[in-house]
Motif scaffolding. Structure first.
Motif, PDB file in Angstrom:
ATOM      1  N   GLU A 277       0.826  -1.213   0.000  1.00  0.00           N
ATOM      2  CA  GLU A 277       0.000   0.000   0.000  1.00  0.00           C
ATOM      3  C   GLU A 277       0.856   1.256   0.000  1.00  0.00           C
ATOM      4  OE1 GLU A 277      -2.546  -0.346   3.349  1.00  0.00           O
ATOM      5  OE2 GLU A 277      -3.860  -1.857   2.439  1.00  0.00           O
ATOM      6  N   GLN A 278       1.958   1.237   0.761  1.00  0.00           N
ATOM      7  CA  GLN A 278       2.865   2.388   0.761  1.00  0.00           C
ATOM      8  C   GLN A 278       3.475   2.612  -0.616  1.00  0.00           C
ATOM      9  OE1 GLN A 278       5.673   1.625   3.868  1.00  0.00           O
ATOM     10  NE2 GLN A 278       4.355   2.432   5.502  1.00  0.00           N
ATOM     11  N   ARG A 279       3.860   1.548  -1.277  1.00  0.00           N
ATOM     12  CA  ARG A 279       4.428   1.686  -2.618  1.00  0.00           C
ATOM     13  C   ARG A 279       3.405   2.270  -3.586  1.00  0.00           C
ATOM     14  NH1 ARG A 279       7.154  -3.580  -4.882  1.00  0.00           N
ATOM     15  NH2 ARG A 279       7.491  -2.085  -6.573  1.00  0.00           N
ATOM     16  N   LYS A 280       2.144   1.806  -3.519  1.00  0.00           N
ATOM     17  CA  LYS A 280       1.101   2.341  -4.395  1.00  0.00           C
ATOM     18  C   LYS A 280       0.849   3.828  -4.118  1.00  0.00           C
ATOM     19  CE  LYS A 280      -1.424  -1.989  -5.110  1.00  0.00           C
ATOM     20  NZ  LYS A 280      -2.701  -2.705  -4.907  1.00  0.00           N
ATOM     21  N   THR A 281       0.777   4.186  -2.814  1.00  0.00           N
ATOM     22  CA  THR A 281       0.523   5.592  -2.453  1.00  0.00           C
ATOM     23  C   THR A 281       1.644   6.498  -2.937  1.00  0.00           C
ATOM     24  OG1 THR A 281      -0.706   4.879  -0.503  1.00  0.00           O
ATOM     25  CG2 THR A 281       0.076   7.176  -0.535  1.00  0.00           C
ATOM     26  N   ILE A 282       2.887   6.076  -2.731  1.00  0.00           N
ATOM     27  CA  ILE A 282       4.041   6.882  -3.148  1.00  0.00           C
ATOM     28  C   ILE A 282       4.086   7.021  -4.670  1.00  0.00           C
ATOM     29  CG2 ILE A 282       6.566   6.944  -3.211  1.00  0.00           C
ATOM     30  CD1 ILE A 282       6.498   5.595  -0.426  1.00  0.00           C
TER      31      ILE A 282
END
Length: 326
Positions: A277-282
């Motif tokens: 999820e962090q990778r998608k948000t970034i």
């Protein structure tokens, strides 16, 4: 420019007369290129008078023989004198008529020239009014273009400032992405550590399962030995209780290992999901910042193109205004 003298006017009139053209005031002024109407008119009156004097026949004086025979031919002389006087009077009258006709022609030419000059003056005034109107319009357009150029420059400055802000935000997003990658690496390391722990617990679970199987096998052997040896009930119960306790202890260890393994697996799954999820948000935030930067650069380029167009139109108006004044 040389001064307009009578000699020049006479010379031009002579040239026109020699060429077979009528030396009118307009023709003389056109040949001269310029000149005062009054000056040209006065000079042409004198020129016409000279031309008339040149064409008037000159009366020769009486010959000497006539004088000697004056007494003899008095009557004839008187008649001749009267004839000569009448001829002179007729010539003078003719000259007067010629001068009158020339004066009339000069007046008509003067009126024609005055009308032509009035038309030229009206046309010059019309051109002057048109030029003044064009100059006022050009000044208005120039002021409007200056205002538009100022607005375009301000827009370009704002676009540059916004582009700088977007670059800063993009750099910050890159920094956040690097930090997220570092956190991802840490989470990956933690997942790998949990995987190692899980693998160790699996090994321990397999060992416990093996020990449980061995204990159960030994319990079975003890039961068989107990039956074969016909031990007493108390001894059998004691041995059975001990075997049961060992089996229960081994089962508890196996259940505890399974619980720890489930916890570690759940933690690893949560860490992997959080990292994804962090990778998608970034990635989404970096894409938005890049789109905003591209839009700001497009606005800045468009503002610069509009400013260049306005500068070109302003320069064209300045050149047109200078050409009109010249």
């Amino acid at each position: 420019m040389a001064a307009i003298t009578k000699e020049r006017i006479f010379a031009v009139a002579d040239e026109l007369d020699a060429a077979g053209a009528s030396p009118t005031l307009a023709a003389v002024r056109k040949q001269l290129g310029s000149g005062s109407f009054t000056t040209i008119s006065e000079a042409m009156v004198e020129w016409r008078a000279r031309q008339t004097a040149r064409k008037t026949p000159v009366v020769e004086p009486a010959p000497q023989a006539f004088k000697e025979k004056l007494e003899d031919v008095a009557n004839d002389l008187w008649s001749l004198a009267l004839e000569t006087a009448n001829g002179r009077l007729a010539a003078e009258r003719h000259s007067l008529e010629v001068v009158r006709d020339q004066a009339q022609s000069a007046r008509l030419e003067a009126e024609e020239l005055a009308n032509a000059l009035a038309i030229e003056l009206d046309e010059a005034r019309a051109r002057s009014d048109a030029f003044q109107e064009l100059l006022a319009t050009s000044k208005g357009e120039a002021d409007d273009l200056r205002n538009k150029l100022a607005v375009a420059n301000a827009s370009a400055a704002q676009a540059d400032a916004r582009a700088g802000e977007l670059r800063t935000e993009l750099d910050r997003a890159h920094g956040d992405a690097q930090q997220a990658r570092a956190e991802r690496d840490k989470a990956q390391a933690l997942v790998e550590a949990h995987a190692a722990q899980i693998e160790g617990l699996r090994t321990e679970l397999a060992s416990a399962t093996s020990r449980t199987t061995e204990i159960e096998r030994r319990a079975d052997e003890l039961r068989a030995d107990l039956e074969r040896a016909h031990l007493s009930v108390d001894q059998a119960r004691s041995a059975l209780d001990q075997a049961q306790k060992a089996a229960n202890a081994t089962s508890e260890e196996r259940d505890q290992a399974r619980t720890e393994l489930a916890k570690l697996q759940a933690g690893a799954e949560v860490a992997a999901q959080l990292h994804q999820e962090q990778r998608k948000t970034i990635a989404a935030e970096a894409l938005r910042q890049a789109e905003r930067l591209t839009a700001a650069q497009a606005e800045r380029d468009q503002a610069r193109e509009e400013a260049a167009t306005l500068r070109g139109r302003l320069e064209a108006l300045k050149v047109g205004s200078r050409s009109g004044k010249a």
